[in-house]
Design a protein around this motif. Structure first.
Motif, mmCIF file in Angstrom:
data_model
loop_
_atom_site.group_PDB
_atom_site.id
_atom_site.type_symbol
_atom_site.label_atom_id
_atom_site.label_comp_id
_atom_site.label_asym_id
_atom_site.label_seq_id
_atom_site.Cartn_x
_atom_site.Cartn_y
_atom_site.Cartn_z
ATOM 1 N N ALA A 148 1.836 2.699 -11.825
ATOM 2 C CA ALA A 148 2.141 3.735 -11.077
ATOM 3 C C ALA A 148 3.519 4.272 -11.129
ATOM 4 O O ALA A 148 4.356 3.443 -11.141
ATOM 5 C CB ALA A 148 1.868 3.279 -9.265
ATOM 6 N N ILE A 149 3.526 5.597 -10.927
ATOM 7 C CA ILE A 149 4.694 6.576 -11.103
ATOM 8 C C ILE A 149 4.986 6.921 -9.545
ATOM 9 O O ILE A 149 4.491 7.512 -9.131
ATOM 10 C CB ILE A 149 4.830 7.531 -12.250
ATOM 11 C CG1 ILE A 149 4.479 7.207 -13.364
ATOM 12 C CG2 ILE A 149 6.288 8.483 -12.105
ATOM 13 C CD1 ILE A 149 4.258 8.329 -14.479
ATOM 14 N N ILE A 150 6.067 6.129 -9.085
ATOM 15 C CA ILE A 150 6.273 6.432 -7.599
ATOM 16 C C ILE A 150 7.619 7.220 -7.400
ATOM 17 O O ILE A 150 8.654 6.766 -7.977
ATOM 18 C CB ILE A 150 6.381 5.002 -7.040
ATOM 19 C CG1 ILE A 150 5.198 4.396 -7.213
ATOM 20 C CG2 ILE A 150 6.593 5.161 -5.404
ATOM 21 C CD1 ILE A 150 5.403 2.840 -7.115
ATOM 22 N N LEU A 151 7.602 8.254 -6.792
ATOM 23 C CA LEU A 151 8.882 8.973 -6.138
ATOM 24 C C LEU A 151 8.879 8.941 -4.632
ATOM 25 O O LEU A 151 7.946 9.433 -3.992
ATOM 26 C CB LEU A 151 8.612 10.164 -6.609
ATOM 27 C CG LEU A 151 9.707 11.422 -6.529
ATOM 28 C CD1 LEU A 151 11.143 10.829 -7.191
ATOM 29 C CD2 LEU A 151 9.478 12.772 -6.841
ATOM 30 N N ASP A 152 9.904 8.496 -4.311
ATOM 31 C CA ASP A 152 10.268 8.554 -2.686
ATOM 32 C C ASP A 152 8.868 7.889 -1.848
ATOM 33 O O ASP A 152 8.517 8.361 -0.953
ATOM 34 C CB ASP A 152 10.551 9.945 -2.125
ATOM 35 C CG ASP A 152 11.750 10.498 -2.734
ATOM 36 O OD1 ASP A 152 12.565 9.632 -3.160
ATOM 37 O OD2 ASP A 152 11.782 11.561 -2.899
ATOM 38 N N GLY A 153 8.496 6.568 -2.407
ATOM 39 C CA GLY A 153 7.489 6.021 -1.641
ATOM 40 C C GLY A 153 6.042 6.569 -1.817
ATOM 41 O O GLY A 153 5.192 6.213 -1.300
ATOM 42 N N LYS A 154 5.767 7.727 -2.666
ATOM 43 C CA LYS A 154 4.630 8.463 -2.860
ATOM 44 C C LYS A 154 4.489 8.157 -4.513
ATOM 45 O O LYS A 154 5.089 8.669 -5.487
ATOM 46 C CB LYS A 154 4.449 9.739 -2.523
ATOM 47 C CG LYS A 154 4.548 9.909 -1.022
ATOM 48 C CD LYS A 154 4.633 11.495 -0.603
ATOM 49 C CE LYS A 154 4.886 11.685 0.954
ATOM 50 N NZ LYS A 154 4.878 13.068 1.128
ATOM 51 N N VAL A 155 2.899 7.828 -4.820
ATOM 52 C CA VAL A 155 2.621 7.753 -6.247
ATOM 53 C C VAL A 155 2.266 8.837 -6.553
ATOM 54 O O VAL A 155 1.345 9.831 -6.088
ATOM 55 C CB VAL A 155 1.251 6.792 -6.303
ATOM 56 C CG1 VAL A 155 0.779 6.833 -7.730
ATOM 57 C CG2 VAL A 155 1.556 5.615 -5.650
ATOM 58 N N LEU A 156 3.059 9.499 -7.873
ATOM 59 C CA LEU A 156 2.672 10.702 -8.392
ATOM 60 C C LEU A 156 1.572 10.733 -9.206
ATOM 61 O O LEU A 156 0.734 11.755 -9.385
ATOM 62 C CB LEU A 156 3.850 11.144 -9.123
ATOM 63 C CG LEU A 156 4.989 11.499 -8.227
ATOM 64 C CD1 LEU A 156 6.308 11.885 -9.308
ATOM 65 C CD2 LEU A 156 4.987 12.677 -7.470
ATOM 66 N N ILE A 162 0.839 -1.173 0.092
ATOM 67 C CA ILE A 162 0.092 0.101 -0.085
ATOM 68 C C ILE A 162 0.910 1.280 0.043
ATOM 69 O O ILE A 162 1.816 1.340 0.872
ATOM 70 C CB ILE A 162 -0.904 -0.097 1.255
ATOM 71 C CG1 ILE A 162 -1.586 -1.275 1.294
ATOM 72 C CG2 ILE A 162 -1.666 1.402 1.171
ATOM 73 C CD1 ILE A 162 -2.693 -1.307 0.143
ATOM 74 N N LEU A 163 0.689 2.214 -1.053
ATOM 75 C CA LEU A 163 1.493 3.372 -0.914
ATOM 76 C C LEU A 163 0.604 4.892 -0.871
ATOM 77 O O LEU A 163 -0.525 4.587 -1.496
ATOM 78 C CB LEU A 163 2.110 3.508 -2.234
ATOM 79 C CG LEU A 163 3.411 2.402 -2.353
ATOM 80 C CD1 LEU A 163 3.827 2.506 -3.739
ATOM 81 C CD2 LEU A 163 4.401 2.593 -1.172
ATOM 82 N N PRO A 164 0.991 5.515 -0.607
ATOM 83 C CA PRO A 164 -0.018 6.732 -0.584
ATOM 84 C C PRO A 164 0.033 7.517 -1.994
ATOM 85 O O PRO A 164 0.913 7.502 -2.727
ATOM 86 C CB PRO A 164 0.805 7.806 0.775
ATOM 87 C CG PRO A 164 2.138 7.527 0.421
ATOM 88 C CD PRO A 164 1.982 5.879 0.411
ATOM 89 N N TYR A 165 -1.182 7.980 -2.222
ATOM 90 C CA TYR A 165 -1.417 8.677 -3.383
ATOM 91 C C TYR A 165 -2.250 9.961 -3.268
ATOM 92 O O TYR A 165 -3.378 10.020 -3.482
ATOM 93 C CB TYR A 165 -2.374 7.722 -4.147
ATOM 94 C CG TYR A 165 -2.539 8.108 -5.708
ATOM 95 C CD1 TYR A 165 -1.942 9.257 -6.259
ATOM 96 C CD2 TYR A 165 -3.418 7.113 -6.708
ATOM 97 C CE1 TYR A 165 -1.959 9.641 -7.593
ATOM 98 C CE2 TYR A 165 -3.527 7.659 -7.838
ATOM 99 C CZ TYR A 165 -2.966 8.820 -8.597
ATOM 100 O OH TYR A 165 -3.269 8.920 -9.814
ATOM 101 N N PRO A 166 -1.469 11.094 -2.721
ATOM 102 C CA PRO A 166 -2.168 12.138 -2.237
ATOM 103 C C PRO A 166 -2.794 12.960 -3.447
ATOM 104 O O PRO A 166 -3.717 13.792 -3.166
ATOM 105 C CB PRO A 166 -1.013 12.870 -1.674
ATOM 106 C CG PRO A 166 0.335 12.469 -2.526
ATOM 107 C CD PRO A 166 -0.227 10.841 -2.600
#
Length: 861
Positions: free
Chosen positions: A303-311, A236-240
């Motif tokens: 998913a395009i992920i930068l530093d553990g967060k989904v952009l 599970i990753l954050p997707y703000p």
């Protein structure tokens, strides 16, 4: 000692000329320095407190490094067991307790699995250990455990890589002459001159820039994902920025393509919407992998992920071939450009947190330079006039030595590529005062020997010979304090220590060797019948004060003042600066003197925490102290500063934020610990040196007297509530060095007189010794006070507390040297004897060619 062959004269002049020559580039503009030979392009760097700019102290969490290593090992394990034939089937891999553990489904393949996994481990430096231990548990379970040696090596390697990555990122910003150095095992110091708003710098350095492309687990149950539960093989990753969707998303753990396969990243615009995006280009291997995965997963999201967060999580409408792609998200042009810089320079192997931040405006830096130059010039002028009036021709020699010494210090700093800070300027001013101390010792000894009946040449020769030993011993103790400052100090303390240590070495050469050469040349050329000193004499030659007679009163006063000082610290407490308590300190300069209550009310309305306000240096300058925000990370402090800035600017037009400091609680705790340790080590180290050099009584009396000086200084700051920061720690350590310098001179004379007057009563001997050295004590104190007075009046408000501490230290140090330390030797039972065991042999024969006076007749040779 007064014989100077031509080769020796040439060597001395050449050495000083080179020192002055290497100092010249520091005064020249850049365009001229660039045309000089490479060997001459040596310049003293200006610290941020003089040039303006930003200072960041970044810290890596070792636990993050260990966690990342375990994650990387997991990928390697999966690849190693599935790549070669026969494939080895395993169960789910667990990362519990920082270890990797999994079951081999076929027990017959356990040994083969271990053989494939052992090559994945490496030697941990020169320790002889591996970075991972591979062992079999319960027959078919393999456990891979990281070793401490492996973790330490990984941290060291990660910090080296992180330092290089940070340097590349800052260079991409186009900043001038940044300083990026490692500090300790897991910290990096970043100093960028000329950068007054560090927000962009912190945002850039705060990005690990770990870029990953992973497939979205579209089969995951949305309800379970919302509760933080992921299917096996997913996370599970954050997707703000998931507009209209849940703030988290489930993605497969396996990486499609990572940022390591990038060869370029640029900020561009999306053609249809014209919004800022980051265009990336993969290398050939990365392009093939990206094309293969997108071909196999058409109509599925990734998913395009930068530093553990989904952009973003776009859908794969068609295979993405050609080795290029776009990263979209809620970007501005500035944020997209920063991400492109971070991706181009490479990912940080470990996340870095800002634990200390200092920013100085260019106006404050320029003011500090002007104030420092003015204070130095006035101090030098006052000391030059004073020395000429006191010692005439010999005063001119001392003044010439001091001026050359200043240039030589700058030359040595240029060769070492050292940085001059505001406390470093204070070190220069102090050097101006203390550099003449050696000459005062010599000249007062020459006076004394002339009064005893020695000839001109003998008096000069003996004056330099005897004083040189005392100068050496006193400077050793001074160097102990400076060395401890350099080893344990931080920032301004180190800047002060560098100038102090260089000044100690160069001043001994200029004050002793150079002036002796000038004196020898004068004697050889003029052959004078007498030595005429200056017209001013502060302490009469026939002074005979009974210091020992009032020692009990002095002890009582000392004990009372010490108790009061400790009580003041206990009751009122020290007004600890942001260095020691942590927090956010803003220095604001208003157009007109504001009402503090009104400013406090304005800040309280911002809800940024409890504020503490204090007028700083002048009524128009206010120091605003606030707590560091508990949440929000490294950028939270910037938001608070900006909030306060906007409120103040709206209410007080023309207000300027000249600097602000942010120090975390962890760093402030370390600074307190190091400050206390530095002072205690300096006191103990100097006392031990005095003990071994003389007798144990001298070591004890020195320890008591120095502790008195330190406690009196702390009491002064408790009563006055002047801010106690890192600069004051440097001042306290300097007071320790100066006090022992004074005490060493008196102790050396006591030791000398104990050899001369074996039958003299100890009380009379100590009175004689203190009176004989009293002219030197007073003269040195006056010269240093002249220099410090110039610094106090003209040196600017930043160093006002430092200067006040130094001036107080001179007063209490002189008092304790004369009334406490020497008289305490009687209480400790010191008896006349040959105290210097190393020089015992041949003392009687040496006799200094002087008939010893007795206590009764006081006859002269």
């Amino acid at each position: 000692m007064l014989v100077f062959p031509r080769w020796k004269v040439a060597l001395i002049i050449l050495t000083l000329a080179l020192g002055v020559l290497f100092a010249v580039p520091s005064f020249l503009p850049d365009r001229i320095v660039s045309k000089l030979p490479a060997a001459m392009q040596t310049r003293v760097n200006l610290g941020l407190d003089l040039s303006g700019g930003s200072h960041l102290l970044l810290e890596a969490n070792p636990d993050d490094v260990a966690k990342q290593r375990v994650e990387n090992m997991e990928e390697q394990v999966r690849t190693a067991l599935r790549r070669d034939q026969p494939r080895i089937a395993i169960g789910d891999i667990s990362r519990k307790d920082g270890k990797l553990s999994f079951m081999v489904r076929d027990n017959s393949q356990v040994d083969a699995a271990v053989e494939r996994l052992r090559p994945l481990t490496q030697g941990a430096g020169m320790t002889g250990q591996r970075d991972f231990n591979v062992e079999v548990v319960d027959g078919n379970t393999i456990v891979i455990t990281p070793t401490q040696a492996g973790i330490d090596k990984a941290i060291n390697d990660s910090m080296d890589v992180a330092t290089d990555v940070i340097r590349k990122r800052i260079d991409e910003m186009g900043t001038r002459e940044p300083t990026i150095i490692r500090q300790g095992s897991n910290r990096i110091v970043v100093q960028v001159p000329g950068l007054q708003d560090p927000k962009a710098l912190k945002d850039l350095l705060g990005q690990t820039a770990k870029l990953e492309f992973k497939l979205v687990d579209y089969a995951a149950n949305p309800a379970e994902v919302a509760q933080g539960r992921a299917p096996v093989g997913s996370e599970i990753l954050p997707y703000p920025d998931n507009r209209g969707g849940p703030p988290v998303i489930a993605v497969r753990r396996q990486v499609m393509v990572s940022g390591e396969d990038l060869i370029d990243a640029q900020q561009t615009y999306e053609q249809q919407s014209n919004t800022p995006v980051v265009s990336i280009t993969f290398n050939s291997a990365g392009g093939r992998k990206f094309g293969r995965v997108t071909s196999e997963n058409v109509n599925r999201p990734f998913a395009i992920i930068l530093d553990g967060k989904v952009l973003s999580a776009p859908n794969i409408n068609e295979p993405i071939l050609g080795g290029s792609a776009q990263i979209s998200g809620n970007f501005t042009v500035e944020s997209a450009n920063q991400l492109a810089i971070a991706l181009r320079s490479g990912k940080l192997p470990v996340a870095l947190t800002v634990v200390e931040e200092r920013t100085v405006g260019p106006q404050l830096g320029a003011d500090s330079i002007r104030a420092g130059i003015l204070a130095s010039a006035i101090a030098a002028g006052a000391v030059i006039i004073f020395m000429f009036l006191s010692y005439g021709r010999f005063g001119v020699y001392a003044n010439l030595a001091v001026v050359i010494n200043i240039f030589v210090i700058l030359g040595v700093m240029g060769l070492l590529n050292a940085t001059l800070t505001l406390p470093g300027i204070a070190g220069f001013v102090l050097t101006i005062g203390t550099a003449v101390d050696a000459n005062v010792l010599i000249y007062e000894r020459i006076r004394e020997e002339r009064r005893r009946g020695r000839g001109v040449v003998q008096a000069v020769e003996f004056g330099y010979k005897e004083a040189s030993r005392t100068i050496f011993e006193a400077n050793v103790t001074h160097a102990i304090a400076g060395g401890i400052m350099l080893a344990l100090g931080s920032g301004p303390v180190k800047g002060f220590a560098i100038v102090l240590l260089i000044g100690i070495a160069t001043s001994v050469f200029t004050a002793v060797t150079f002036t002796r050469m000038l004196a020898a040349h004068w004697l050889r050329k003029e052959r004078p019948a007498d030595i005429k000193m200056g017209i001013m004499r502060i302490v009469p030659d026939d002074t005979n004060i009974g210091f020992v007679a009032i020692r009990h009163w002095a002890f009582g006063l000392t004990a009372l003042l010490t108790v009061l000082a400790v009580g003041a610290v206990g009751v009122k407490h020290l007004n600890l600066g942001v260095d020691f308590v942590g927090g956010l300190m803003i220095e604001a300069k208003f157009a007109e003197a504001p009402h503090l209550d009104k400013v406090r009310s304005s800040i309280e309305r911002l809800n940024v925490g409890e504020s503490s306000l204090q007028q700083f240096g002048d009524p128009k300058t206010v120091s605003i102290r606030l707590p560091v925000p508990d949440q929000g990370g490294a950028g939270a402090s910037n938001l608070v500063v900006e909030k306060v800035r906007k409120a103040m600017t709206a209410e007080y037009p023309g207000v300027v934020f000249s600097r602000y400091d942010t120090v975390s609680g962890k760093v402030s705790g370390e600074l307190i610990q190091n400050g206390i340790l530095a002072v205690m080590l300096a006191v103990i180290g100097i006392a031990i040196f005095s003990w071994f050099r003389y007798e144990w009584q001298f070591g004890v009396s020195t320890f008591v007297a120095i502790m008195h000086d330190v406690l009196m200084t702390l009491g002064f700051f408790a009563v006055t509530q002047l801010e106690f920061d890192l600069n004051i720690v440097a001042a306290v350590l300097t007071i320790v060095g100066y006090s022992i310098n004074d005490k060493m001179v008196i102790d050396d004379r006591i030791r000398e007189n104990m050899r001369k007057y074996r039958k003299m009563d100890m009380k009379g001997l100590i009175d004689l010794s203190v009176n004989e050295t009293l002219p030197r004590t007073v003269m040195t104190s006056v010269t240093v006070m002249l220099a410090l007075a110039a610094l106090l009046i003209f040196g600017g408000h930043v160093l006002r507390g430092f200067t006040a501490a130094m001036m107080l230290g001179i007063v209490v140090g002189t008092y304790s040297s004369v009334y406490v330390s020497s008289s305490l030797l009687i209480t400790l039972g010191l008896k006349p004897q040959l105290t210097d065991k190393k020089s015992a042999k041949g003392i009687a024969g040496q006799g200094e060619r002087v008939t010893a006076r007795t206590a009764d007749d006081g006859a002269q040779p």
